[in-house]
Design a protein around this motif. Sequence first.
Motif, PDB file in Angstrom:
ATOM      1  N   GLY A  65       0.814  -1.110  -0.003  1.00  0.00           N
ATOM      2  CA  GLY A  65       0.072   0.019   0.057  1.00  0.00           C
ATOM      3  C   GLY A  65       0.854   1.324   0.071  1.00  0.00           C
ATOM      4  N   ALA A  66       1.733   1.165   0.832  1.00  0.00           N
ATOM      5  CA  ALA A  66       2.733   2.374   0.768  1.00  0.00           C
ATOM      6  C   ALA A  66       3.543   2.417  -0.446  1.00  0.00           C
ATOM      7  CB  ALA A  66       3.799   2.114   2.112  1.00  0.00           C
ATOM      8  N   ALA A  67       3.802   1.442  -1.163  1.00  0.00           N
ATOM      9  CA  ALA A  67       4.688   1.703  -2.586  1.00  0.00           C
ATOM     10  C   ALA A  67       3.823   2.263  -3.559  1.00  0.00           C
ATOM     11  CB  ALA A  67       5.022   0.226  -2.596  1.00  0.00           C
ATOM     12  N   TRP A  68       2.472   1.752  -3.558  1.00  0.00           N
ATOM     13  CA  TRP A  68       1.558   2.307  -4.687  1.00  0.00           C
ATOM     14  C   TRP A  68       1.152   3.803  -4.192  1.00  0.00           C
ATOM     15  CZ3 TRP A  68       1.198   0.408  -9.201  1.00  0.00           C
ATOM     16  CH2 TRP A  68       1.573  -1.056  -9.385  1.00  0.00           C
ATOM     17  N   ALA A  69       0.785   4.142  -3.023  1.00  0.00           N
ATOM     18  CA  ALA A  69       0.580   5.482  -2.534  1.00  0.00           C
ATOM     19  C   ALA A  69       1.726   6.451  -2.785  1.00  0.00           C
ATOM     20  CB  ALA A  69       0.120   5.195  -1.286  1.00  0.00           C
ATOM     21  N   LEU A  70       3.008   5.844  -2.482  1.00  0.00           N
ATOM     22  CA  LEU A  70       4.173   6.886  -2.787  1.00  0.00           C
ATOM     23  C   LEU A  70       4.210   7.174  -4.269  1.00  0.00           C
ATOM     24  CD1 LEU A  70       6.245   8.643  -1.833  1.00  0.00           C
ATOM     25  CD2 LEU A  70       7.736   6.660  -1.881  1.00  0.00           C
ATOM     26  N   LEU A  71       3.938   5.919  -5.198  1.00  0.00           N
ATOM     27  CA  LEU A  71       4.158   6.083  -6.627  1.00  0.00           C
ATOM     28  C   LEU A  71       3.011   7.051  -7.237  1.00  0.00           C
ATOM     29  CD1 LEU A  71       5.727   5.180  -9.080  1.00  0.00           C
ATOM     30  CD2 LEU A  71       3.845   3.411  -9.486  1.00  0.00           C
ATOM     31  N   ALA A  72       2.005   7.008  -6.656  1.00  0.00           N
ATOM     32  CA  ALA A  72       0.923   7.955  -6.935  1.00  0.00           C
ATOM     33  C   ALA A  72       1.004   9.223  -6.621  1.00  0.00           C
ATOM     34  CB  ALA A  72      -0.642   7.583  -6.381  1.00  0.00           C
ATOM     35  N   ALA A  73       1.444   9.461  -5.389  1.00  0.00           N
ATOM     36  CA  ALA A  73       1.862  10.777  -4.946  1.00  0.00           C
ATOM     37  C   ALA A  73       2.881  11.461  -5.753  1.00  0.00           C
ATOM     38  CB  ALA A  73       2.321  10.842  -3.439  1.00  0.00           C
ATOM     39  N   PHE A  79       3.530  10.747  -8.679  1.00  0.00           N
ATOM     40  CA  PHE A  79       3.028  10.999 -10.068  1.00  0.00           C
ATOM     41  C   PHE A  79       2.177  12.462 -10.160  1.00  0.00           C
ATOM     42  CE2 PHE A  79      -0.710  10.962 -12.868  1.00  0.00           C
ATOM     43  CZ  PHE A  79      -0.160  10.755 -14.036  1.00  0.00           C
ATOM     44  N   VAL A  80       1.556  12.815  -9.041  1.00  0.00           N
ATOM     45  CA  VAL A  80       0.760  13.917  -8.806  1.00  0.00           C
ATOM     46  C   VAL A  80       1.830  15.097  -8.666  1.00  0.00           C
ATOM     47  CG1 VAL A  80      -0.810  15.109  -7.380  1.00  0.00           C
ATOM     48  CG2 VAL A  80      -1.343  12.897  -7.869  1.00  0.00           C
ATOM     49  N   ALA A  81       2.563  14.896  -7.891  1.00  0.00           N
ATOM     50  CA  ALA A  81       3.665  16.077  -7.908  1.00  0.00           C
ATOM     51  C   ALA A  81       4.461  16.355  -9.122  1.00  0.00           C
ATOM     52  CB  ALA A  81       4.626  15.711  -6.648  1.00  0.00           C
ATOM     53  N   THR A  82       4.770  15.334 -10.032  1.00  0.00           N
ATOM     54  CA  THR A  82       5.648  15.203 -11.306  1.00  0.00           C
ATOM     55  C   THR A  82       4.679  16.033 -12.320  1.00  0.00           C
ATOM     56  OG1 THR A  82       6.925  13.366 -10.632  1.00  0.00           O
ATOM     57  CG2 THR A  82       6.943  13.911 -12.921  1.00  0.00           C
ATOM     58  N   ILE A  83       3.362  15.596 -12.358  1.00  0.00           N
ATOM     59  CA  ILE A  83       2.477  15.961 -13.390  1.00  0.00           C
ATOM     60  C   ILE A  83       1.511  17.050 -13.096  1.00  0.00           C
ATOM     61  CG2 ILE A  83       0.802  15.056 -15.147  1.00  0.00           C
ATOM     62  CD1 ILE A  83       3.558  13.751 -15.265  1.00  0.00           C
ATOM     63  N   GLY A  84       1.313  17.183 -11.944  1.00  0.00           N
ATOM     64  CA  GLY A  84       0.730  18.265 -11.555  1.00  0.00           C
ATOM     65  C   GLY A  84       1.098  19.682 -11.496  1.00  0.00           C
ATOM     66  N   PRO A  85       0.401  20.813 -11.214  1.00  0.00           N
ATOM     67  CA  PRO A  85       0.993  22.083 -11.245  1.00  0.00           C
ATOM     68  C   PRO A  85       2.063  22.069 -10.212  1.00  0.00           C
ATOM     69  CG  PRO A  85      -1.617  21.965 -10.649  1.00  0.00           C
ATOM     70  CD  PRO A  85      -0.994  20.848 -10.740  1.00  0.00           C
ATOM     71  N   MET A  86       3.091  23.014 -10.478  1.00  0.00           N
ATOM     72  CA  MET A  86       4.174  23.426  -9.634  1.00  0.00           C
ATOM     73  C   MET A  86       3.928  23.413  -8.203  1.00  0.00           C
ATOM     74  SD  MET A  86       6.810  22.769 -11.546  1.00  0.00           S
ATOM     75  CE  MET A  86       8.150  23.545 -10.690  1.00  0.00           C
ATOM     76  N   GLN A  87       2.678  24.032  -7.857  1.00  0.00           N
ATOM     77  CA  GLN A  87       2.539  24.617  -6.655  1.00  0.00           C
ATOM     78  C   GLN A  87       2.214  23.030  -5.840  1.00  0.00           C
ATOM     79  OE1 GLN A  87       1.088  25.518  -9.307  1.00  0.00           O
ATOM     80  NE2 GLN A  87      -0.004  27.424  -9.137  1.00  0.00           N
ATOM     81  N   LEU A  88       1.999  21.993  -6.333  1.00  0.00           N
ATOM     82  CA  LEU A  88       1.789  20.679  -5.566  1.00  0.00           C
ATOM     83  C   LEU A  88       2.870  20.141  -5.477  1.00  0.00           C
ATOM     84  CD1 LEU A  88      -1.398  19.273  -7.632  1.00  0.00           C
ATOM     85  CD2 LEU A  88      -1.309  20.450  -5.295  1.00  0.00           C
ATOM     86  N   ARG A  89       4.228  20.667  -5.953  1.00  0.00           N
ATOM     87  CA  ARG A  89       5.343  19.836  -5.901  1.00  0.00           C
ATOM     88  C   ARG A  89       5.875  20.233  -4.763  1.00  0.00           C
ATOM     89  NH1 ARG A  89      10.576  20.987  -6.482  1.00  0.00           N
ATOM     90  NH2 ARG A  89      11.986  19.361  -7.196  1.00  0.00           N
ATOM     91  N   PRO A  90       6.281  19.027  -3.783  1.00  0.00           N
ATOM     92  CA  PRO A  90       6.822  19.491  -2.469  1.00  0.00           C
ATOM     93  C   PRO A  90       8.197  19.917  -2.466  1.00  0.00           C
ATOM     94  CG  PRO A  90       6.603  17.308  -2.545  1.00  0.00           C
ATOM     95  CD  PRO A  90       6.057  17.687  -3.827  1.00  0.00           C
ATOM     96  N   VAL A  91       8.679  20.972  -1.716  1.00  0.00           N
ATOM     97  CA  VAL A  91      10.168  21.283  -1.974  1.00  0.00           C
ATOM     98  C   VAL A  91      10.640  21.273  -0.507  1.00  0.00           C
ATOM     99  CG1 VAL A  91      11.514  23.367  -2.179  1.00  0.00           C
ATOM    100  CG2 VAL A  91       9.354  23.115  -3.378  1.00  0.00           C
ATOM    101  N   THR A  92      11.965  20.641  -0.528  1.00  0.00           N
ATOM    102  CA  THR A  92      12.482  20.060   0.752  1.00  0.00           C
ATOM    103  C   THR A  92      13.803  21.270   1.088  1.00  0.00           C
ATOM    104  OG1 THR A  92      14.036  18.609  -0.324  1.00  0.00           O
ATOM    105  CG2 THR A  92      12.146  17.683   0.539  1.00  0.00           C
TER     106      THR A  92
END
Length: 114
Positions: free
Chosen positions: A8-16, A18-31
């Motif tokens: 579940g963690a693997a698939w959830a992280l892959l989905a997250a 994906f959203v950060a990669t394809i979505g708007p720049m505002q959704l991309r977490p910055v460390t």
Amino acid sequence: MASLLIRGAAWALLAAVFVATIGPMQLRPVTGHSAGLERLLAFAVIGGLFGLAYPKRWALVLALVLGSAAVFELMQELAPGRHGRFADFAVKAAGGFIGLVAAGIVNRLWASGE
């Protein structure tokens, strides 16, 4: 039960990712670290989780992790304001491979009882 949680963690992280990669720049977490390091670590964790979740399916997991990195970069070409680059794919692929190798080591240690 642990296997289901890891899967579940693997698939959830892959989905997250994906959203950060394809979505708007505002959704991309910055460390605060370089984007390259963020990509490498994200895919290392993804590779590691999938390697632990599916320990007997190395070829399939490797194809999934590398394929995801490639598809994510290609899909960025379709996303407004985003851009896919081969160098970004290479960093993601390296991270995924490192994570998968680390999972292999952990799986061998668990199997040997150490």
